[in-house]
Design a protein around this motif. Structure first.
Motif, mmCIF file in Angstrom:
data_model
loop_
_atom_site.group_PDB
_atom_site.id
_atom_site.type_symbol
_atom_site.label_atom_id
_atom_site.label_comp_id
_atom_site.label_asym_id
_atom_site.label_seq_id
_atom_site.Cartn_x
_atom_site.Cartn_y
_atom_site.Cartn_z
ATOM 1 N N GLN A 206 -16.212 -1.078 -27.177
ATOM 2 C CA GLN A 206 -17.365 -0.233 -27.025
ATOM 3 C C GLN A 206 -17.203 0.992 -26.392
ATOM 4 O O GLN A 206 -15.944 1.888 -26.038
ATOM 5 C CB GLN A 206 -17.800 -0.931 -25.586
ATOM 6 C CG GLN A 206 -19.283 -1.197 -25.050
ATOM 7 C CD GLN A 206 -19.682 -1.637 -23.477
ATOM 8 O OE1 GLN A 206 -19.183 -2.272 -22.840
ATOM 9 N NE2 GLN A 206 -20.886 -1.026 -23.281
ATOM 10 N N TRP A 207 -17.726 2.250 -26.457
ATOM 11 C CA TRP A 207 -17.875 3.262 -26.443
ATOM 12 C C TRP A 207 -17.406 3.258 -25.141
ATOM 13 O O TRP A 207 -17.626 3.211 -24.134
ATOM 14 C CB TRP A 207 -19.262 3.792 -26.426
ATOM 15 C CG TRP A 207 -19.107 5.717 -26.380
ATOM 16 C CD1 TRP A 207 -19.310 5.939 -25.633
ATOM 17 C CD2 TRP A 207 -18.841 6.180 -27.457
ATOM 18 N NE1 TRP A 207 -19.910 7.748 -25.671
ATOM 19 C CE2 TRP A 207 -18.455 7.381 -27.048
ATOM 20 C CE3 TRP A 207 -17.739 6.805 -28.456
ATOM 21 C CZ2 TRP A 207 -18.282 8.850 -27.744
ATOM 22 C CZ3 TRP A 207 -17.341 7.968 -28.884
ATOM 23 C CH2 TRP A 207 -17.732 8.827 -28.739
ATOM 24 N N PRO A 208 -16.444 4.613 -24.658
ATOM 25 C CA PRO A 208 -15.981 4.485 -23.050
ATOM 26 C C PRO A 208 -17.237 4.986 -22.395
ATOM 27 O O PRO A 208 -17.780 5.760 -22.080
ATOM 28 C CB PRO A 208 -14.639 5.831 -23.682
ATOM 29 C CG PRO A 208 -14.322 5.485 -24.939
ATOM 30 C CD PRO A 208 -15.585 4.910 -25.766
ATOM 31 N N GLN A 209 -17.165 4.536 -21.670
ATOM 32 C CA GLN A 209 -18.076 5.052 -19.924
ATOM 33 C C GLN A 209 -17.849 5.644 -19.318
ATOM 34 O O GLN A 209 -18.810 6.205 -18.567
ATOM 35 C CB GLN A 209 -18.692 3.457 -19.592
ATOM 36 C CG GLN A 209 -18.882 2.623 -20.086
ATOM 37 C CD GLN A 209 -20.067 2.484 -21.475
ATOM 38 O OE1 GLN A 209 -21.217 3.313 -20.620
ATOM 39 N NE2 GLN A 209 -20.483 2.470 -22.078
ATOM 40 N N THR A 210 -15.900 6.290 -18.933
ATOM 41 C CA THR A 210 -15.344 6.893 -18.224
ATOM 42 C C THR A 210 -16.123 8.621 -18.806
ATOM 43 O O THR A 210 -15.294 8.336 -20.330
ATOM 44 C CB THR A 210 -15.006 6.315 -17.898
ATOM 45 O OG1 THR A 210 -14.361 5.594 -16.933
ATOM 46 C CG2 THR A 210 -14.682 7.753 -16.856
ATOM 47 N N LYS A 211 -16.545 9.547 -18.661
ATOM 48 C CA LYS A 211 -17.057 10.880 -18.952
ATOM 49 C C LYS A 211 -15.585 11.072 -19.016
ATOM 50 O O LYS A 211 -14.536 11.038 -17.737
ATOM 51 C CB LYS A 211 -17.831 11.653 -18.539
ATOM 52 C CG LYS A 211 -18.410 11.091 -18.858
ATOM 53 C CD LYS A 211 -20.149 11.671 -18.459
ATOM 54 C CE LYS A 211 -21.763 10.780 -19.061
ATOM 55 N NZ LYS A 211 -22.103 9.644 -19.139
ATOM 56 N N THR A 230 -23.261 13.598 -27.098
ATOM 57 C CA THR A 230 -23.043 13.231 -26.341
ATOM 58 C C THR A 230 -21.737 14.042 -25.465
ATOM 59 O O THR A 230 -21.211 14.776 -25.996
ATOM 60 C CB THR A 230 -22.303 11.817 -26.993
ATOM 61 O OG1 THR A 230 -21.937 11.155 -26.018
ATOM 62 C CG2 THR A 230 -20.979 12.414 -27.508
ATOM 63 N N GLU A 231 -22.159 13.340 -24.792
ATOM 64 C CA GLU A 231 -20.333 13.932 -23.359
ATOM 65 C C GLU A 231 -19.106 13.465 -23.744
ATOM 66 O O GLU A 231 -18.766 12.569 -24.705
ATOM 67 C CB GLU A 231 -20.412 13.029 -22.485
ATOM 68 C CG GLU A 231 -22.338 13.609 -22.066
ATOM 69 C CD GLU A 231 -22.195 14.932 -21.409
ATOM 70 O OE1 GLU A 231 -20.919 15.513 -21.138
ATOM 71 O OE2 GLU A 231 -23.505 15.711 -21.324
ATOM 72 N N VAL A 233 -15.495 12.620 -24.089
ATOM 73 C CA VAL A 233 -14.803 11.082 -24.467
ATOM 74 C C VAL A 233 -13.212 11.560 -24.220
ATOM 75 O O VAL A 233 -13.196 12.141 -25.292
ATOM 76 C CB VAL A 233 -15.290 9.785 -24.453
ATOM 77 C CG1 VAL A 233 -16.891 9.456 -23.857
ATOM 78 C CG2 VAL A 233 -15.244 10.075 -26.054
ATOM 79 N N TRP A 244 -14.980 5.578 -35.065
ATOM 80 C CA TRP A 244 -16.402 5.194 -34.310
ATOM 81 C C TRP A 244 -17.647 6.375 -36.122
ATOM 82 O O TRP A 244 -17.095 7.503 -36.651
ATOM 83 C CB TRP A 244 -16.260 7.064 -33.241
ATOM 84 C CG TRP A 244 -16.144 5.688 -32.390
ATOM 85 C CD1 TRP A 244 -14.127 6.236 -31.831
ATOM 86 C CD2 TRP A 244 -15.802 5.504 -31.447
ATOM 87 N NE1 TRP A 244 -13.954 5.702 -31.389
ATOM 88 C CE2 TRP A 244 -14.740 4.408 -30.490
ATOM 89 C CE3 TRP A 244 -17.169 3.839 -30.980
ATOM 90 C CZ2 TRP A 244 -14.846 4.160 -29.677
ATOM 91 C CZ3 TRP A 244 -17.031 3.167 -29.904
ATOM 92 C CH2 TRP A 244 -15.959 3.166 -29.663
ATOM 93 N N ARG A 289 -16.537 -10.063 -27.481
ATOM 94 C CA ARG A 289 -16.141 -8.511 -27.871
ATOM 95 C C ARG A 289 -15.656 -9.041 -29.283
ATOM 96 O O ARG A 289 -15.671 -9.721 -29.716
ATOM 97 C CB ARG A 289 -14.532 -8.669 -26.836
ATOM 98 C CG ARG A 289 -13.864 -7.122 -27.029
ATOM 99 C CD ARG A 289 -12.524 -6.856 -26.236
ATOM 100 N NE ARG A 289 -11.561 -6.040 -26.611
ATOM 101 C CZ ARG A 289 -11.823 -5.318 -27.823
ATOM 102 N NH1 ARG A 289 -11.157 -6.598 -28.798
ATOM 103 N NH2 ARG A 289 -10.573 -3.784 -28.230
ATOM 104 N N GLU A 294 -22.177 1.003 -32.649
ATOM 105 C CA GLU A 294 -21.263 2.389 -32.811
ATOM 106 C C GLU A 294 -19.661 2.556 -33.751
ATOM 107 O O GLU A 294 -19.757 3.489 -33.671
ATOM 108 C CB GLU A 294 -20.968 2.978 -31.783
ATOM 109 C CG GLU A 294 -20.319 2.817 -30.688
ATOM 110 C CD GLU A 294 -21.137 1.761 -29.558
ATOM 111 O OE1 GLU A 294 -20.610 1.370 -28.604
ATOM 112 O OE2 GLU A 294 -22.064 1.146 -30.231
#
Length: 484
Positions: A206-211, A230-231, A233, A244, A289, A294
């Protein structure tokens, strides 16, 4: 950098803004002195590097080591990655924005090396070609099929020397394979297997959630380039972007041009007619999982069908395997004998025998291995000096001679269709992640694992599964254009 400069990336913008005083750089490029093909007194090529860290560092160094090139300009969005190359070539003027480099210095050099992430290859290479610059572009040539077709056509239109960075194309192994095949040692090939230990970066996550904060040395917006905003990461730059879809092309993009160039050249393959695949860790339960739209998958097995050529007796099936999947060991290979080079390899199955190689088409061997002691085939194909290492020098020499004067191993006329085939295989892989309603109206199917995609090469379209055509030509972020 102003927004005005950032928005300038079309052909007309570059041409309109390249009126620069010749006094800006002490070394005058060859084409200014006497037109295309003119040999300057120093007989050296002036090169600008776009993307100069990591593989870009190796590319710039290898171009310089050819002995006939000077590194005139350097460009990278990340000062950290650029540091080593800047130190090695302190005389080269440095830019962060490649568009500013071309705009301000376009009259002051002859050729460009592009070693950036896949999603920016096409805009950078085409802009340079439109200014009449010879180009060396890292593999895969482009991120999208449409981009590959555009660059292939542009190489003819702008009459520049082109080379893709799959250095094995200049290796002795590829030429020996062709000589063996033309001598009829294994008959007519009908099946090819290629496999790799890639990915060695995260995929199927999954795309990392923590910026994370953007490093001050990195121009994040410029790194994104054509990709959606996108922000930032952590750990995406400088390596893991390969897994990705917005930036990379997965294991196929990373190793396909290295492993499949040899069968393409040996068998005169062109555009595939159809493709099918099986993808690892894809589940109907979308919450398990393993599948995230993406992200490239952890593993895949793709089968491409190519039509008959003058080197084959019928269609050829090319199997691609990654993520630890390998073909069955040939019976002719003893248990203790290495298959390919271990992590990577290709296997050719003909009507009269088999042969295999390692990565880059290196170390070709007939099977069983005892055959290699008995066979003697006259060398007919000229070798590139220093083999794969000579890939860069070959390009430099061709640039100095002028378009059409000297052969290069991976010109866009070959590299373009090769890249298209790999990217078509990725259409099947991405199709595996598209859910469509079942015919009975109950639930959904993942079609990529159970259908064959039919390819119309002339119109660059899959004719029987329209959902994947969105990936043939992606939409660039606002403010970015390919300039055609």
């Amino acid at each position: 950098m102003s927004e005005k400069i950032k928005a300038k990336n079309s052909r007309r913008d570059f041409i309109r803004n390249t009126a620069v005083a010749a006094a800006g750089f002490m070394i005058v490029p060859r084409h200014v002195l006497g037109g295309k093909g003119f040999l300057a007194p120093s007989d050296r090529l002036l090169v600008a590097g776009i993307g100069i860290g990591g593989k870009g560092e190796t590319d710039i160094s290898s171009i310089y080591k050819s002995g006939k090139a000077d590194i005139a300009y350097l460009c990278d969005v990340d000062d950290r990655r650029a540091a080593a190359t800047r130190k090695a070539f302190p005389q080269a003027k440095y830019y962060k924005d490649w568009r500013e480099l071309l705009e301000k210095e376009g009259k002051h050099f002859d050729a460009v090396s592009v070693s950036t992430p896949d999603h920016n290859h096409a805009v950078q290479a085409l802009a340079a070609m439109q200014l009449g610059k010879h180009v060396y572009v890292q593999k895969p040539l482009t991120h999208d099929i449409y981009e590959a077709r555009v660059l292939t056509d542009a190489a003819k239109r702008y009459k520049v020397v082109t080379q893709m960075g799959n250095q094995g194309a200049s290796g002795d192994g590829v030429r020996q394979l062709r000589e063996w095949y033309d001598a009829g040692l294994i008959g007519h090939v009908h099946t090819v297997y290629a496999w790799t230990n890639r990915p060695v970066w995260p995929q199927g996550i999954q795309w990392p959630q923590t910026k994370a904060p953007v490093p001050q040395e990195l121009d994040w917006d410029l790194w994104l380039g054509t990709a959606p905003y996108t922000e930032y990461v952590d750990k995406l730059v400088p390596f893991n972007w390969r897994g990705w879809w917005d930036y990379g092309t997965g294991a196929l993009g990373d190793m396909g041009c290295h492993l499949l160039e040899a069968p393409f050249r040996m068998l005169n393959l062109g555009y595939a007619t159809d493709v099918e695949c099986s993808v690892g860790s894809v589940y109907v339960d979308e919450f398990k999982r393993g599948y995230f739209p993406e992200s490239c998958p952890p593993s895949s097995h793709v089968t491409l069908t190519f039509p008959k050529t003058d080197k084959t007796k019928g269609p050829v099936k090319v199997h691609w395997m990654d993520g630890g999947i390998r073909p069955e060991r040939p019976d002719e290979l003893a248990p203790g004998e290495l298959f390919g080079d271990g992590g990577n390899g290709t296997l050719y199955i003909g009507t009269k025998g088999k042969m295999m190689t390692g990565t880059y088409g290196a170390n070709p061997r007939l099977l069983p291995l005892s055959r290699n002691e008995q066979v003697q085939v006259k060398q007919k194909l000229e070798r590139v000096p220093n083999g794969a290492e000579g890939h860069y020098a070959q390009w430099v020499e061709a640039c100095l001679a002028g378009p059409g004067k000297k052969e290069v191993s991976s010109p866009f006329e070959i590299a373009g269709p090769l890249t298209e085939a790999l990217l078509m295989a990725n259409l099947a892989i991405r199709g595996a992640g598209i859910r469509v309603p079942k015919a009975n109206g109950k639930g959904f199917d993942y079609p990529g694992s159970n259908i064959t995609l039919l390819w119309d090469s002339q119109n660059m379209r899959v004719t029987n599964f329209d959902e994947v055509n969105q990936f043939v030509k992606r939409q660039y972020r606002q403010g970015w254009s390919l300039g055609v």
